[in-house]
Design an enzyme around this catalytic site. Structure first.
Site, PDB file in Angstrom:
ATOM      1  N   ASP A  24    -103.761 -17.298 -20.313  1.00 17.64           N
ATOM      2  CA  ASP A  24    -104.900 -18.171 -20.022  1.00 17.64           C
ATOM      3  C   ASP A  24    -105.989 -17.447 -19.227  1.00 17.64           C
ATOM      4  O   ASP A  24    -105.787 -16.328 -18.736  1.00 17.64           O
ATOM      5  CB  ASP A  24    -104.434 -19.434 -19.274  1.00 17.64           C
ATOM      6  CG  ASP A  24    -103.403 -19.148 -18.174  1.00 17.64           C
ATOM      7  OD1 ASP A  24    -103.318 -17.994 -17.719  1.00 17.64           O
ATOM      8  OD2 ASP A  24    -102.685 -20.083 -17.783  1.00 17.64           O
TER       9      ASP A  24
ATOM     10  N   ASN B  70     -96.726 -29.160 -11.177  1.00 15.14           N
ATOM     11  CA  ASN B  70     -96.757 -30.353 -12.035  1.00 15.14           C
ATOM     12  C   ASN B  70     -96.036 -30.107 -13.363  1.00 15.14           C
ATOM     13  O   ASN B  70     -96.099 -30.930 -14.265  1.00 15.14           O
ATOM     14  CB  ASN B  70     -98.207 -30.776 -12.295  1.00 15.14           C
ATOM     15  CG  ASN B  70     -99.013 -29.696 -13.006  1.00 15.14           C
ATOM     16  OD1 ASN B  70     -98.471 -28.650 -13.369  1.00 15.14           O
ATOM     17  ND2 ASN B  70    -100.294 -29.948 -13.205  1.00 15.14           N
TER      18      ASN B  70
ATOM     19  N   HIS C 217     -96.679 -27.561 -15.438  1.00 12.55           N
ATOM     20  CA  HIS C 217     -97.437 -26.877 -16.494  1.00 12.55           C
ATOM     21  C   HIS C 217     -96.853 -25.499 -16.771  1.00 12.55           C
ATOM     22  O   HIS C 217     -96.275 -24.853 -15.898  1.00 12.55           O
ATOM     23  CB  HIS C 217     -98.946 -26.828 -16.183  1.00 12.55           C
ATOM     24  CG  HIS C 217     -99.372 -25.884 -15.114  1.00 12.55           C
ATOM     25  ND1 HIS C 217    -100.517 -26.069 -14.363  1.00 12.55           N
ATOM     26  CD2 HIS C 217     -98.846 -24.717 -14.649  1.00 12.55           C
ATOM     27  CE1 HIS C 217    -100.660 -25.079 -13.521  1.00 12.55           C
ATOM     28  NE2 HIS C 217     -99.667 -24.246 -13.667  1.00 12.55           N
TER      29      HIS C 217
ATOM     30  N   GLU D 215    -101.389 -28.611 -19.183  1.00 11.97           N
ATOM     31  CA  GLU D 215    -101.198 -29.583 -18.113  1.00 11.97           C
ATOM     32  C   GLU D 215    -100.453 -30.815 -18.640  1.00 11.97           C
ATOM     33  O   GLU D 215    -100.439 -31.063 -19.857  1.00 11.97           O
ATOM     34  CB  GLU D 215    -102.571 -30.004 -17.566  1.00 11.97           C
ATOM     35  CG  GLU D 215    -103.396 -28.862 -16.964  1.00 11.97           C
ATOM     36  CD  GLU D 215    -102.936 -28.445 -15.565  1.00 11.97           C
ATOM     37  OE1 GLU D 215    -101.719 -28.474 -15.292  1.00 11.97           O
ATOM     38  OE2 GLU D 215    -103.798 -28.071 -14.757  1.00 11.97           O
TER      39      GLU D 215
HETATM   40  P1  PGA Z   1     -97.643 -19.559  -9.175  1.00 14.30           P
HETATM   41  O1  PGA Z   1     -98.257 -20.366 -10.386  1.00 14.30           O
HETATM   42  O2  PGA Z   1     -96.838 -18.467  -9.769  1.00 14.30           O
HETATM   43  O3  PGA Z   1     -98.848 -19.041  -8.438  1.00 14.30           O
HETATM   44  O4  PGA Z   1     -96.831 -20.535  -8.391  1.00 14.30           O
HETATM   45  C1  PGA Z   1     -97.427 -20.701 -11.434  1.00 14.30           C
HETATM   46  C2  PGA Z   1     -98.208 -21.469 -12.443  1.00 14.30           C
HETATM   47  O5  PGA Z   1     -99.137 -22.203 -12.065  1.00 14.30           O
HETATM   48  O6  PGA Z   1     -97.897 -21.361 -13.633  1.00 14.30           O
END
Ligand code: PGA
Length: 242
Positions: free
Chosen positions: A67, A136, A138, A143
């Protein structure tokens, strides 16, 4: 699904890097699916160490990232493009022209999503896809929603995601609110998926993702359907799984 128990972030990262090095040793021209965020940073450091020690070469690999923020790209310090160069690409021998991310600077969403899907299709299946998980649920920037999306698409980021990503920006209003993200199809079609999870703050969403119903409300739950999912989770993240 295989769950590898790591005692902490360091061990999780070491195990993940070993899997990457093994993958590239067995198939030097692997297609590597890469992710940003705090979770994979330790893995990338160890991959770079293995390269410096002469244990592996990424020269024939091609990479595809999950992404990118809409509006950001090369030269923007908060872009995922820069993140990848800072944390991995500049420390290994991957060829710049073999690295791929969505182009956040292309504001024509329809064209950019079509370009990225065509690029992924041309690469063939991803051999090894690394994933983190959002608070959450994702994966990439897919999302929570009422449906799963197969292809690359533009998303409005969740308030919770913006909150979590604020730590990388000076001010909350600087955090982009939209992103381009790979959809679920290439992730599910990857030959192997490596989900890395560290810390107690991810324990509940990991439990829901792996043991709850498969639902787009918890996007990572779709990984239960993947035939070759390896989860490396540390003790804190496995709190509700043991
Ligand atoms: P993080 O993010 O590794 O910074 O916790 C994970 C994500 O949002 O996929």
């Amino acid at each position: 699904m295989r769950i590898i128990a790591a005692s902490n972030y360091e061990e999780m990262s070491a195990r993940a890097a070993e899997i990457f090095v093994a993958q590239v040793t067995l198939k030097p021209d692997s297609v590597l699916g890469l992710a940003t965020g705090s979770t994979p940073v330790g893995t990338y450091q160890r991959m770079a160490e293995a390269y410096r020690a002469g244990k592996v070469s990424f020269a024939a690999c091609r990479t595809v990232n999950l992404d990118e923020y809409v509006g950001l790209g090369p030269g923007d310090s908060q872009s995922y493009h820069e993140f990848m160069w800072e944390n991995l690409f500049s420390h290994i021998d991957v060829k710049p022209e073999h690295t791929n991310l969505p182009d956040g600077k292309n504001l024509d969403a329809v064209a950019e999503c079509a370009r990225y899907d065509a690029l992924i299709a041309a690469l063939g299946s991803i051999d090894l896809q690394i994933l983190g998980i959002g608070h959450n649920g994702h994966i990439a920037f897919n999302e929570p929603s009422d449906h799963f999306v197969a292809g690359t698409h533009m998303v409005e980021l969740d308030a919770q995601t913006i909150e979590a990503n604020q730590r990388f920006f000076e001010r909350r209003e600087d955090v982009p609110t939209t992103a381009y993200t790979m959809g679920m199809a290439p992730i599910l079609q990857a030959r192997q998926v490596l989900l890395l999870v560290s810390g107690e703050a991810k324990a509940e969403i990991l439990r829901r993702s792996l043991t709850g119903p498969i639902t787009p409300e918890v996007p990572a739950s779709i990984l239960q359907l993947h035939p070759n999912l390896v989860v490396i989770a540390d003790d804190a993240a496995r709190k509700w799984l043991t």
